[in-house]
Design a protein around this motif. Structure first.
Motif, short mmCIF file in Angstrom:
data_model
loop_
_atom_site.label_atom_id
_atom_site.label_comp_id
_atom_site.label_asym_id
_atom_site.label_seq_id
_atom_site.Cartn_x
_atom_site.Cartn_y
_atom_site.Cartn_z
N HIS A 121 0.85 -1.19 0.00
CA HIS A 121 0.00 0.00 0.00
C HIS A 121 0.89 1.25 0.00
O HIS A 121 1.72 1.44 0.89
N ALA A 122 0.70 2.11 -0.98
CA ALA A 122 1.58 3.26 -1.14
C ALA A 122 1.35 4.36 -0.11
O ALA A 122 2.14 5.30 -0.04
N LEU A 123 0.31 4.25 0.72
CA LEU A 123 0.05 5.27 1.73
C LEU A 123 0.54 4.88 3.12
O LEU A 123 0.37 5.62 4.08
N LEU A 124 1.18 3.72 3.24
CA LEU A 124 1.66 3.28 4.54
C LEU A 124 2.91 4.03 4.96
O LEU A 124 3.70 4.48 4.12
N VAL A 125 3.11 4.15 6.28
CA VAL A 125 4.35 4.70 6.80
C VAL A 125 5.36 3.56 6.94
O VAL A 125 5.03 2.38 6.80
#
Length: 494
Positions: free
Chosen positions: A84-88
């Motif tokens: 997921h590209a929005l994960l930290v």
């Protein structure tokens, strides 16, 4: 039986070598070139020690490098773990560690997060390269081998790895391309859905390439930008979540460019309101097919279909080869099917059902009972066989098409030194479908504001997960057992 998802691209490259496979800005990649790029990067993966059965993460934006990396990992015989590209970084590290990835393929603005996560797990960091000698031929795989591990949020607060087989994904792409959307090599599909997500990956990318269609990629979605791209590229099929439909309709109704050849639109990820569906169809003079599925079902499971009819407000009928039923939600260890008109838990079985959760036999056993996958969603069949999703068994929040579980957000916020109690819920939102709201009780003497808590949460949660709304309360409404009364809390927070 041998079968590989890589065959999707291999066969289309053989049948349509000179047709455009991917449009990425000014770059147009033919099927012949894309397959050659894939084989060259697959050879590079082999040189870096990737072997059949290994797991390789892909953390890339919606560019041509995503299908290059995705199919190259599969051609090398390895398993793809889209991230997921929005994960930290901490969240990415969990995915890498839990899945045992030996490498992560990344680029651009996502590389910093990927490197931080890789440093914490010992994974290699790789970039897509398309030079050198190509792999002679893709590695054969069995149909039941795991092709992709997609991480989906769980009620325990940590995402679970859903194991999708080559058969799962090839069948889902084929049914979507041929039976649902009737894609042909003349179609142009707008791929603005994130390719790390099951909807964009299976229904858009895999289905388009299965049919020999052109896939137009967009790294960042905006209503005006998407409409302009659709007009410039003569897009014939649009796929998106309700948030995107809202943005496109608003833009079109205020004079935005409109594509002349849009023959179909596909909606999923969250419920599309009938009013918005009708507005979109009127604005674009086209037909919207709304469907339903989950990561664990590859994802397409039911759809409003041209062959079986459409009924706005429902998710239609099961796709080819899949069964859908409504079961008694109170029968935990067995499936008791209910009659039409009765509300119960939606259960599914067929070629699309996943192989289980990675290293979690208890969760797998709870999810698949008597051969049926328990979705956790409540629905009802009408007498014509159309299924309507009426509620969620779990407290899942769907914000902009992304699944967010309150428990994970609550556990993160509970680590804030000023937070005594917290409960998270979804509030209706016209743009996002739902917005994440955190009801917080502060510790005595704490002086934090809603704004400071939002800022803190933004630094500790993925961009799709942190609450944009925080309500400070003196106490949470509790029942006799101490359980938070979400219905009362929703009234307080609305």
């Amino acid at each position: 039986m041998q079968l590989s998802v890589a065959t999707i691209l291999k066969e289309s490259a053989a049948r349509h070598p000179d047709r455009t496979a991917v449009v990425d800005g000014a770059v147009r990649v033919s099927y012949r070139q894309l397959w050659l790029d894939v084989l060259r990067f697959a050879a590079r993966l082999r040189d870096r020690g990737v072997r059949p059965g290994d797991r390789v993460a892909v953390l890339l934006p919606n560019t041509a490098d995503f299908p290059r990396a995705y199919y190259a990992v599969l051609a090398a015989g390895a398993t793809v773990v889209p991230v997921h590209a929005l994960l930290v970084a901490d969240e990415v590290a969990h995915v890498l560690r839990h899945s045992g990835c030996r490498a992560v393929v990344t680029a651009g603005p996502l590389e910093a997060v990927a490197r931080e996560a890789a440093d914490a797990t010992g994974a290699d960091v790789l970039h897509v390269t398309t030079d050198g000698e190509p792999l002679e031929r893709p590695e054969p795989r069995d149909a039941d081998d795991t092709a992709v591990i997609l991480y989906t949020s769980g009620t325990t607060g940590r995402p679970k790895g859903a194991l999708l087989t080559h058969a799962n994904l090839v069948m889902n792409a084929t049914v979507c391309a041929q039976d649902l959307f009737h894609l042909t090599p003349d179609d142009v599909v707008l791929g603005c859905l994130p390719l790390f997500h099951s909807f964009g990956q299976s229904c858009a990318m895999n289905a388009a390439l299965r049919a020999g269609s052109a896939l137009v990629l967009s790294a960042r979605f905006t209503g005006p930008g998407a409409l302009q791209l659709m007009a410039e590229e003569d897009v014939t099929v649009f796929m998106g979540v309700p948030t995107m439909y809202h943005a496109l309709t608003e833009t079109a109704e205020h004079g935005g460019a409109r594509p002349g050849g849009l023959r179909m639109a596909v909606s999923g990820g969250a419920a599309l309101s009938t009013a918005l569906l009708e507005r979109f169809e009127a604005a674009f003079d086209t037909v919207v097919l709304e469907g339903y599925g989950l990561t664990e079902t590859s994802p397409a499971a039911l759809f409003n279909q041209l062959a079986t009819g459409r009924r706005p407000g429902t998710v239609g009928h099961p796709i080819w080869g899949v069964e859908a039923a409504v079961a008694d939600p109170g029968a935990e260890d067995r499936i008791v099917l209910l009659a039409p008109g009765q509300v119960g838990e939606v259960v599914l079985r067929g070629h699309n059902v996943f192989a289980g959760y990675l290293d979690d036999p208890a969760a797998t056993a709870a999810a698949v009972v008597d051969g049926w996958f328990r979705t956790g969603d409540l629905g009802v069949h009408d007498t014509d066989g159309y299924l309507s999703i009426v509620d969620r068994k779990k407290d899942l929040i769907i914000r902009g098409g992304f699944n967010v579980y309150p428990r994970e957000v609550e556990e993160t916020l509970a680590r804030h030194p000023s937070v005594a109690q917290v409960s998270v819920l979804g509030l209706p939102d016209e743009t996002r479908g739902e917005e994440i709201c955190a009801a917080v009780v502060l510790r005595p003497g704490a002086t934090d504001t809603p704004e400071s808590l939002v800022t803190w949460a933004r630094a500790h949660l993925g961009k799709h997960k942190y609450p944009r709304v925080v309500r400070l309360l003196g106490a949470l409404p509790l029942g006799p057992s101490g359980k938070v009364l979400k219905r009362e809390l929703r009234e307080v927070c609305a």
